[in-house]
Design a protein around this motif. Structure first.
Motif, PDB file in Angstrom:
ATOM      1  N   THR A 131       2.607   7.197  -6.796  1.00  0.00           N
ATOM      2  CA  THR A 131       1.747   7.930  -5.867  1.00  0.00           C
ATOM      3  C   THR A 131       1.757   7.297  -4.479  1.00  0.00           C
ATOM      4  O   THR A 131       1.229   7.869  -3.538  1.00  0.00           O
ATOM      5  CB  THR A 131       0.293   8.007  -6.376  1.00  0.00           C
ATOM      6  N   ARG A 132       2.351   6.128  -4.369  1.00  0.00           N
ATOM      7  CA  ARG A 132       2.405   5.418  -3.086  1.00  0.00           C
ATOM      8  C   ARG A 132       3.831   5.319  -2.540  1.00  0.00           C
ATOM      9  O   ARG A 132       4.150   4.444  -1.754  1.00  0.00           O
ATOM     10  CB  ARG A 132       1.834   4.011  -3.242  1.00  0.00           C
ATOM     11  N   THR A 156       0.802  -1.221   0.000  1.00  0.00           N
ATOM     12  CA  THR A 156       0.000   0.000   0.000  1.00  0.00           C
ATOM     13  C   THR A 156       0.835   1.273   0.000  1.00  0.00           C
ATOM     14  O   THR A 156       0.397   2.301  -0.488  1.00  0.00           O
ATOM     15  CB  THR A 156      -0.948   0.046   1.212  1.00  0.00           C
ATOM     16  N   PHE A 157       2.050   1.205   0.554  1.00  0.00           N
ATOM     17  CA  PHE A 157       2.881   2.398   0.623  1.00  0.00           C
ATOM     18  C   PHE A 157       4.334   2.001   0.840  1.00  0.00           C
ATOM     19  O   PHE A 157       4.615   1.015   1.510  1.00  0.00           O
ATOM     20  CB  PHE A 157       2.419   3.318   1.761  1.00  0.00           C
TER      21      PHE A 157
END
Length: 101
Positions: free
Chosen positions: A63-64, A22-23
């Motif tokens: 973007t992550r 997710t990140f």
């Protein structure tokens, strides 16, 4: 990137291909030797080199991703003895995964 770090970074890149990521946070550090400006630049180069390696070996959703550098931050790896300064010349990679259901 030193050749001895390519294999572990390729393993990380492989993990980044999973949907559960997710990140990603990449933090570059420098030791406290030398002047502050040089150390800040060195830590920036380290962080960006690792990010670029990972991006070239996996499909990273930019973007992550958070990339930063902390120069010679005393808070990071403050090991209190001169021979430990090499430990401060590093990059940390934090990977956040989505919890499996």
């Amino acid at each position: 990137i030193d050749k001895k770090y390519e294999s572990p970074l390729k393993m990380i890149a492989k993990r980044l291909k999973q949907d559960s990521v997710t990140f990603i946070k990449v933090f570059g550090y420098a030791d406290t030797l030398g002047n502050w400006d040089s150390n800040d630049l060195l830590s920036e180069k380290r962080a960006n080199a690792v990010y670029n390696f990972l991006a070239n070996h996996s499909k990273i959703d930019t973007t992550r991703v958070y990339v930063t550098w902390l120069g010679e931050s005393q808070e990071a790896y403050d090991l209190h003895f001169p021979t430990a300064h090499i430990q401060q010349r590093c990059v940390d990679i934090w990977i956040l995964f989505r919890k499996k259901k």
